[in-house]
Write a protein that holds these residues in place. Structure first.
Motif, PDB file in Angstrom:
ATOM      1  N   ILE A 213       0.837  -1.188   0.000  1.00  0.00           N
ATOM      2  CA  ILE A 213       0.000   0.000   0.000  1.00  0.00           C
ATOM      3  C   ILE A 213       0.878   1.246   0.000  1.00  0.00           C
ATOM      4  N   ARG A 214       0.582   2.151  -0.937  1.00  0.00           N
ATOM      5  CA  ARG A 214       1.320   3.412  -1.051  1.00  0.00           C
ATOM      6  C   ARG A 214       0.384   4.562  -0.664  1.00  0.00           C
ATOM      7  N   PRO A 215       0.431   4.971   0.592  1.00  0.00           N
ATOM      8  CA  PRO A 215      -0.556   5.925   1.098  1.00  0.00           C
ATOM      9  C   PRO A 215      -0.498   7.289   0.436  1.00  0.00           C
ATOM     10  N   HIS A 216       0.643   7.674  -0.124  1.00  0.00           N
ATOM     11  CA  HIS A 216       0.741   9.007  -0.724  1.00  0.00           C
ATOM     12  C   HIS A 216       0.134   9.047  -2.128  1.00  0.00           C
ATOM     13  N   TYR A 217      -0.355   7.910  -2.619  1.00  0.00           N
ATOM     14  CA  TYR A 217      -1.139   7.865  -3.853  1.00  0.00           C
ATOM     15  C   TYR A 217      -2.638   7.747  -3.553  1.00  0.00           C
ATOM     16  N   TYR A 218      -2.991   7.632  -2.292  1.00  0.00           N
ATOM     17  CA  TYR A 218      -4.406   7.488  -1.936  1.00  0.00           C
ATOM     18  C   TYR A 218      -5.067   8.858  -1.908  1.00  0.00           C
ATOM     19  N   CYS A 219      -6.158   8.987  -2.658  1.00  0.00           N
ATOM     20  CA  CYS A 219      -6.903  10.236  -2.736  1.00  0.00           C
ATOM     21  C   CYS A 219      -8.379   9.894  -2.915  1.00  0.00           C
ATOM     22  N   PRO A 255       2.476  11.678   9.164  1.00  0.00           N
ATOM     23  CA  PRO A 255       1.841  10.768  10.119  1.00  0.00           C
ATOM     24  C   PRO A 255       0.346  10.571   9.875  1.00  0.00           C
ATOM     25  N   ALA A 256      -0.312  11.575   9.269  1.00  0.00           N
ATOM     26  CA  ALA A 256      -1.741  11.438   8.974  1.00  0.00           C
ATOM     27  C   ALA A 256      -1.985  10.585   7.731  1.00  0.00           C
ATOM     28  N   LYS A 257      -0.965  10.422   6.888  1.00  0.00           N
ATOM     29  CA  LYS A 257      -1.070   9.566   5.708  1.00  0.00           C
ATOM     30  C   LYS A 257      -0.583   8.148   5.997  1.00  0.00           C
ATOM     31  N   GLU A 258       0.483   8.044   6.770  1.00  0.00           N
ATOM     32  CA  GLU A 258       1.159   6.766   6.987  1.00  0.00           C
ATOM     33  C   GLU A 258       0.707   6.163   8.307  1.00  0.00           C
ATOM     34  N   CYS A 259      -0.558   5.767   8.360  1.00  0.00           N
ATOM     35  CA  CYS A 259      -1.124   5.253   9.603  1.00  0.00           C
ATOM     36  C   CYS A 259      -2.233   4.253   9.282  1.00  0.00           C
ATOM     37  N   ALA A 264      -6.970  11.053   2.837  1.00  0.00           N
ATOM     38  CA  ALA A 264      -6.980  11.071   1.379  1.00  0.00           C
ATOM     39  C   ALA A 264      -6.406  12.381   0.871  1.00  0.00           C
ATOM     40  N   GLY A 265      -5.533  12.300  -0.126  1.00  0.00           N
ATOM     41  CA  GLY A 265      -5.027  13.510  -0.744  1.00  0.00           C
ATOM     42  C   GLY A 265      -3.616  13.333  -1.268  1.00  0.00           C
ATOM     43  N   CYS A 266      -3.343  13.897  -2.442  1.00  0.00           N
ATOM     44  CA  CYS A 266      -2.001  13.927  -3.021  1.00  0.00           C
ATOM     45  C   CYS A 266      -1.537  15.383  -3.081  1.00  0.00           C
ATOM     46  N   PHE A 267      -0.313  15.632  -2.648  1.00  0.00           N
ATOM     47  CA  PHE A 267       0.223  16.992  -2.636  1.00  0.00           C
ATOM     48  C   PHE A 267       1.051  17.210  -3.894  1.00  0.00           C
ATOM     49  N   THR A 268       0.504  17.992  -4.840  1.00  0.00           N
ATOM     50  CA  THR A 268       1.145  18.183  -6.142  1.00  0.00           C
ATOM     51  C   THR A 268       1.468  19.637  -6.456  1.00  0.00           C
ATOM     52  N   VAL A 331       5.407  17.114   4.759  1.00  0.00           N
ATOM     53  CA  VAL A 331       4.395  16.778   3.770  1.00  0.00           C
ATOM     54  C   VAL A 331       5.117  16.193   2.561  1.00  0.00           C
ATOM     55  N   THR A 332       4.735  15.002   2.132  1.00  0.00           N
ATOM     56  CA  THR A 332       5.384  14.338   1.008  1.00  0.00           C
ATOM     57  C   THR A 332       4.871  14.895  -0.309  1.00  0.00           C
ATOM     58  N   VAL A 333       5.792  15.240  -1.197  1.00  0.00           N
ATOM     59  CA  VAL A 333       5.468  15.730  -2.532  1.00  0.00           C
ATOM     60  C   VAL A 333       5.186  14.551  -3.443  1.00  0.00           C
ATOM     61  N   PHE A 334       4.163  14.660  -4.267  1.00  0.00           N
ATOM     62  CA  PHE A 334       3.764  13.582  -5.179  1.00  0.00           C
ATOM     63  C   PHE A 334       4.932  13.161  -6.069  1.00  0.00           C
ATOM     64  N   ASP A 335       5.169  11.857  -6.122  1.00  0.00           N
ATOM     65  CA  ASP A 335       6.216  11.280  -6.957  1.00  0.00           C
ATOM     66  C   ASP A 335       5.549  10.564  -8.127  1.00  0.00           C
ATOM     67  N   PRO A 336       5.761  11.027  -9.382  1.00  0.00           N
ATOM     68  CA  PRO A 336       5.073  10.402 -10.501  1.00  0.00           C
ATOM     69  C   PRO A 336       5.570   9.000 -10.820  1.00  0.00           C
ATOM     70  N   GLY A 337       6.753   8.652 -10.325  1.00  0.00           N
ATOM     71  CA  GLY A 337       7.268   7.316 -10.598  1.00  0.00           C
ATOM     72  C   GLY A 337       7.988   7.181 -11.926  1.00  0.00           C
ATOM     73  N   PHE A 338       8.233   8.292 -12.609  1.00  0.00           N
ATOM     74  CA  PHE A 338       8.987   8.272 -13.861  1.00  0.00           C
ATOM     75  C   PHE A 338       9.773   9.576 -13.978  1.00  0.00           C
ATOM     76  N   PRO A 339      10.795   9.614 -14.823  1.00  0.00           N
ATOM     77  CA  PRO A 339      11.584  10.841 -14.958  1.00  0.00           C
ATOM     78  C   PRO A 339      10.759  11.977 -15.567  1.00  0.00           C
TER      79      PRO A 339
END
Length: 346
Positions: A213-219, A255-259, A264-268, A331-339
């Protein structure tokens, strides 16, 4: 290959700035690239009245980075007690640019939202009279409806009946996630637009669940199947003026995402515009980028296109910060997973 692209300064037609320490931390991330943004009203307590909106706007302006060229466009949170006259006054004064409909319980801080849509009909009718848009979080909250079906069911059960009952009401379907929503928007003759987020153009539900589970992709609305993501990319890159960028950038501390029950929410806000250039380039549609991020939303909201510009430059892969720090925590910044090869250089 295009190496440099200059476009009108973009707008974000769906943004969460929060309040207090978080507001001070995330506002500079948006103000760096965007000229205007529709500000979501789901604070605690929510921004319900014109007075609430004026007070929140004052707090935003007080947190503005020195020299920033950014205008917050305020909204009101629709409740079953919302006064149509208060909405009309706020709009006439240029204070608010939309009213936000949250079905009760649909997303973060939506407990004060609407349960009985008949009770807010007078507000819809007044908004139609004055041309004020309604922004909708398009999901039903019925427990028997699968979370991946809630957008499609909302269109049939809630949105279409509202638009038939008040046909002059101008509506923005926010953060659409399905081909059903794309088809519904493109079938409308007038008065209906839709925002699409950066993250929904990039991830599908596999990115959240496969391999852990990747919580920073959950929205919310949650990302759907790949076929739906492709439909969103096609809509965004088509040049259709009914679709425009609304990042729904939604900061939560880690901590509110990784629990056990993550938010829900992505920071972009930090990297949304470079991400859009990458998505549009990969789709062979860089010539449509300025429409999606700079022109279509302004036209729908009956505002001028920005007279200032930004320049994007293509080069080596860009490194974005993994996190930003706030007074409330990281706050974790959204990582697209590609260059990503685009940066804003001017």
């Amino acid at each position: 290959m295009t190496q440099s692209l200059t476009i009108p300064r973009p707008d974000d037609w769906h943004l969460h700035l929060r309040d207090g320490a978080m507001l001070k931390a995330v506002l500079p991330e948006t103000a760096r690239h965007f000229g205007r943004a529709i500000i979501m009203p789901n604070l605690v307590p929510p921004v319900v009245t014109a007075a609430d909106a004026a007070a929140y706007k004052a707090r935003i302006m007080a947190a503005m980075p020195e020299g920033a060229d950014f205008t917050p466009l305020m909204t009101l949170y629709l409740t079953e007690e919302t006064d149509p006259a208060d909405v009309a006054v706020a709009a006439s004064e240029g204070l608010v640019h939309a009213v936000k409909l949250y079905p009760a319980g649909a997303t973060t801080n939506s407990a004060s939202g609407v349960r009985d849509f008949d009770k807010v009909r007078p507000v819809f009718e007044r908004m139609a009279e004055i041309g004020l848009p309604l922004c909708v979080h398009g999901e039903v909250t019925d427990s028997e409806v699968d979370i991946f079906d809630r957008e499609a069911v909302f269109i049939d059960r809630v949105l279409d009946p509202i638009r038939r009952a008040v046909p002059e009401l101008r509506v923005v379907m926010e953060h659409v996630t399905t081909s059903n929503a794309v088809d519904y928007v493109t079938s409308a003759e007038a008065g209906l637009g839709a925002t699409i987020t950066a993250h929904h153009l990039i991830i599908n539900r596999n990115h959240i669940l496969v391999g852990g589970i990747r919580p920073h992709y959950y929205c919310l609305p949650v990302a759907k199947r790949e076929s739906h993501r492709l439909a969103l990319v096609q809509a965004a890159t088509s040049g259709d003026p009914r679709f425009f960028l609304g990042t729904d950038s939604a900061p939560h501390v880690d901590p509110a995402k990784e629990c056990g029950c993550g938010c829900a929410g992505c920071f972009t806000a930090t990297n949304a515009i470079p991400l859009m250039a990458e998505v549009f380039e990969r789709a062979g549609a860089l010539d449509k980028l300025d429409g999606f991020v700079s022109r279509h939303g302004a036209a729908f909201y009956r505002l001028p296109v920005s007279a200032s510009t930004i320049t994007l430059t293509r080069g080596d892969a860009t490194t974005f910060p993994a996190k930003i720090e706030s007074g409330d925590g990281p706050v974790t910044v959204f990582d697209p997973g590609f260059p990503v090869h685009w940066t804003v250089t001017g």
